[in-house]
Design an enzyme around this catalytic site. Structure first.
Site, PDB file in Angstrom:
ATOM      1  N   ASP A   1       6.949  18.331  11.181  1.00 25.29           N
ATOM      2  CA  ASP A   1       6.512  16.999  10.768  1.00 25.29           C
ATOM      3  C   ASP A   1       5.058  17.023  10.286  1.00 25.29           C
ATOM      4  OD1 ASP A   1       6.841  14.350  10.311  1.00 25.29           O
ATOM      5  OD2 ASP A   1       6.407  13.713  12.346  1.00 25.29           O
ATOM      6  N   GLY A   2       4.795  16.246   9.249  1.00 19.21           N
ATOM      7  CA  GLY A   2       3.399  16.099   8.795  1.00 19.21           C
ATOM      8  C   GLY A   2       3.122  16.671   7.414  1.00 19.21           C
TER       9      GLY A   2
ATOM     10  N   ASN B   1      15.806  11.022   5.748  1.00 15.23           N
ATOM     11  CA  ASN B   1      15.095  11.556   4.579  1.00 15.23           C
ATOM     12  C   ASN B   1      15.798  11.252   3.254  1.00 15.23           C
ATOM     13  OD1 ASN B   1      13.964  14.537   6.337  1.00 15.23           O
ATOM     14  ND2 ASN B   1      12.998  12.533   6.122  1.00 15.23           N
TER      15      ASN B   1
ATOM     16  N   ARG C   1      14.014   8.714   1.029  1.00 13.81           N
ATOM     17  CA  ARG C   1      12.704   8.995   0.407  1.00 13.81           C
ATOM     18  C   ARG C   1      12.737   8.701  -1.088  1.00 13.81           C
ATOM     19  NH1 ARG C   1       9.374  13.030   3.802  1.00 13.81           N
ATOM     20  NH2 ARG C   1       9.720  11.954   5.761  1.00 13.81           N
TER      21      ARG C   1
HETATM   22  C1  LIG Z   1      13.642  27.487   5.240  1.00 16.63           C
HETATM   23  C2  LIG Z   1      13.390  26.085   5.624  1.00 16.63           C
HETATM   24  C3  LIG Z   1      13.720  25.674   7.012  1.00 16.63           C
HETATM   25  C4  LIG Z   1      12.857  25.227   4.693  1.00 16.63           C
HETATM   26  C5  LIG Z   1      12.576  23.828   4.927  1.00 16.63           C
HETATM   27  C6  LIG Z   1      11.813  23.121   3.856  1.00 16.63           C
HETATM   28  C7  LIG Z   1      10.961  22.084   4.535  1.00 16.63           C
HETATM   29  C8  LIG Z   1       9.588  22.454   4.907  1.00 16.63           C
HETATM   30  C9  LIG Z   1      11.469  20.894   4.837  1.00 16.63           C
HETATM   31  C10 LIG Z   1      10.736  19.855   5.617  1.00 16.63           C
HETATM   32  C11 LIG Z   1      10.937  18.501   5.040  1.00 16.63           C
HETATM   33  C12 LIG Z   1      10.396  17.362   5.843  1.00 16.63           C
HETATM   34  C13 LIG Z   1      11.077  16.094   5.615  1.00 16.63           C
HETATM   35  C14 LIG Z   1       9.334  17.504   6.698  1.00 16.63           C
HETATM   36  C15 LIG Z   1       8.723  16.406   7.493  1.00 16.63           C
HETATM   37  O1  LIG Z   1       7.433  16.065   7.020  1.00 16.63           O
HETATM   38  P1  LIG Z   1       7.213  14.556   6.472  1.00 16.63           P
HETATM   39  O2  LIG Z   1       7.526  14.559   5.007  1.00 16.63           O
HETATM   40  O3  LIG Z   1       8.007  13.609   7.316  1.00 16.63           O
HETATM   41  O4  LIG Z   1       5.675  14.357   6.685  1.00 16.63           O
HETATM   42  P2  LIG Z   1       4.967  13.009   7.201  1.00 16.63           P
HETATM   43  O5  LIG Z   1       5.343  12.879   8.662  1.00 16.63           O
HETATM   44  O6  LIG Z   1       3.516  13.313   7.008  1.00 16.63           O
HETATM   45  O7  LIG Z   1       5.470  11.862   6.356  1.00 16.63           O
END
Ligand SMILES: CC(C)=CCC/C(C)=C/CC/C(C)=C/COP(=O)(O)OP(=O)(O)O
Length: 417
Positions: A190-191, A249, A252
């Protein structure tokens, strides 16, 4: 070169990856690249901007030649022989600097010369008059000096960091007793967006950094697994689950969601060609629902990755996509009702993703930036220990990972007794 042998013939010959096997060829390649990058500013007087933009677009394709690592396949869409670029609406010339940042935000720190090139190019793209272009040209030696100093500082910090980690690791894993380690670790990343926002960048840049952290976590997971290469006792299977995309998600903004889909395609393909996966025989499986909401290319990729690793049984990596804790319980109950089975704790427990894949319940949940579990493995985390890290996901370091393991190893786990 395990990953190399797995690449389709078409890709191997097209991208000349075998050139990377020869030391001499690699040396010549590097000298040529160095000459190109060093002489390029002197051609400033010729209208080279168009050509440089073209080079930028070609850069992901050139990357396999410039970088002596198969990780370069990361951004390649192997099935279609094209670089994977996050989709954004109407990419105009004025948006190119963002694209430059995206290129520079790859998994690994780009080589120093490439970084100088990216910095100079970014300044040039921003320069709107000949005077400004000359300024960029005059600043070139300073850019080189600044970038080299930055790299030297980074290398020093990296070395210090490695030493610290090694000391910590030896304290944790080389003590008289074997450290208590989690069998199944669940990770909530997260983040990413907040990280990008802090840098004034597009959310996708945060996700790209987040994906880079996810692959580092895979390395750390393996590196600090006791009972594998270092320990004589029998290898026990170990499990890691990463929550990559939640049911929420899907809501989004369209460009972020599509960019995330494109990034997941690239990440998952890259996993299938990662030597670590094959060396350590890691079986990869995807869990979650709402498959009809994913693009076909992502579904094909997930299928390909599962098939490629289906024979492995030493370690297990679950990637949760389109996953929601409540949705998991609801679909378990629906399945039972459809078959006319009784709804009991045991029957629901036998229907969860963990039970279906014969994966034990999670022992340790690691989450960055927030202190809640958001329904992650709602049913299978009753006895899970929680470890929260007050950092954004892309900022996670090896030290944080070790700290999470260390914290777990010192907890008294009684499981309700
Ligand atoms: C190989 C593998 C496992 C790849 C995964 C790719 C990846 C990093 C996906 C994460 C996506 C996600 C929604 C993260 C949450 O941060 P957020 O967007 O909710 O951040 P925020 O809390 O700051 O809004």
């Amino acid at each position: 070169m395990i990953g190399h042998s797995l690449l389709p013939e078409r890709v191997k010959c097209k991208y000349q990856l075998d050139i990377l096997k020869s030391q001499t060829a690699r040396g010549i390649q590097r000298v040529l690249c160095a000459l190109l990058w060093l002489t390029y500013p002197f051609f400033m007087w010729i209208p080279l901007r168009g050509m440089m933009c073209l080079l930028l677009v070609l850069e992901p394709q050139l990357r396999p030649v410039f970088r002596s690592s198969l990780q370069t396949i990361h951004y390649m869409d192997l099935l279609h022989d094209k670089p994977v670029i996050p989709k954004s609406k109407a990419q105009t010339v004025s948006e190119l600097p963002d694209y430059v940042s995206w290129l520079a935000s790859g998994k690994q720190r780009p080589p120093v010369l490439q970084m100088i090139f990216v910095k100079t190019l970014r300044a040039q793209l921003r320069s709107d008059s000949r005077i400004n272009s000359i300024r960029v040209w005059l600043a070139y030696p300073f850019t080189i000096a600044e970038t080299c100093a930055e790299y030297a500082a980074h290398s020093l910090a990296d070395t210090a960091h490695t030493w610290r980690s090694q000391i910590k690791e030896s304290l944790l894993f080389h003590s008289a007793e074997e450290a208590q380690m989690p069998l199944h670790i669940g990770i909530i990343m997260d983040g990413n967006r907040r990280y990008a926002r802090q840098l004034g960048q597009h959310a996708l840049m945060g996700h790209a950094k987040g994906a880079a952290t996810a692959s580092k976590v895979l390395e750390w997971w393996i590196k600090y697994l006791p009972n594998t290469t270092r320990y004589a006792s029998p290898v026990r299977p170990k499990y890691l689950t990463c929550w990559a995309f939640s049911s929420e998600n899907f809501e989004r903004p369209e460009d972020e969601r599509d960019g995330l889909f494109a990034m997941m395609v690239a990440e998952f393909k890259s996993l299938a060609f990662t030597s670590l996966i094959h060396l350590f025989q890691i079986r990869i499986r995807f869990i979650g629902g709402e498959r009809n909401r994913f693009p076909p290319e992502l579904l094909e990729t997930m299928d390909m990755v599962e098939k490629t690793t289906s024979a492995y049984d030493a370690l297990f990596l679950q990637i949760a996509v389109g996953y929601g804790g409540r949705q998991e319980v609801v679909s378990a109950v629906r399945g039972l009702m459809a078959r006319g089975q009784e709804i009991t704790e045991q029957s629901i427990g036998a229907e969860t993703y963990c039970a279906q894949l014969a994966v034990p319940p999670v022992n340790l949940i690691i989450r960055t930036s927030e202190r809640r579990t958001s329904g992650f493995f709602l049913w299978d985390t009753q006895a899970a220990e929680l470890h929260f890290i007050d950092k954004l996901w892309p900022q996670l370091t090896e030290r944080d990972w070790l700290h999470a393991l260390e914290s777990f190893s010192t907890r008294e786990i009684r499981g309700g007794r």
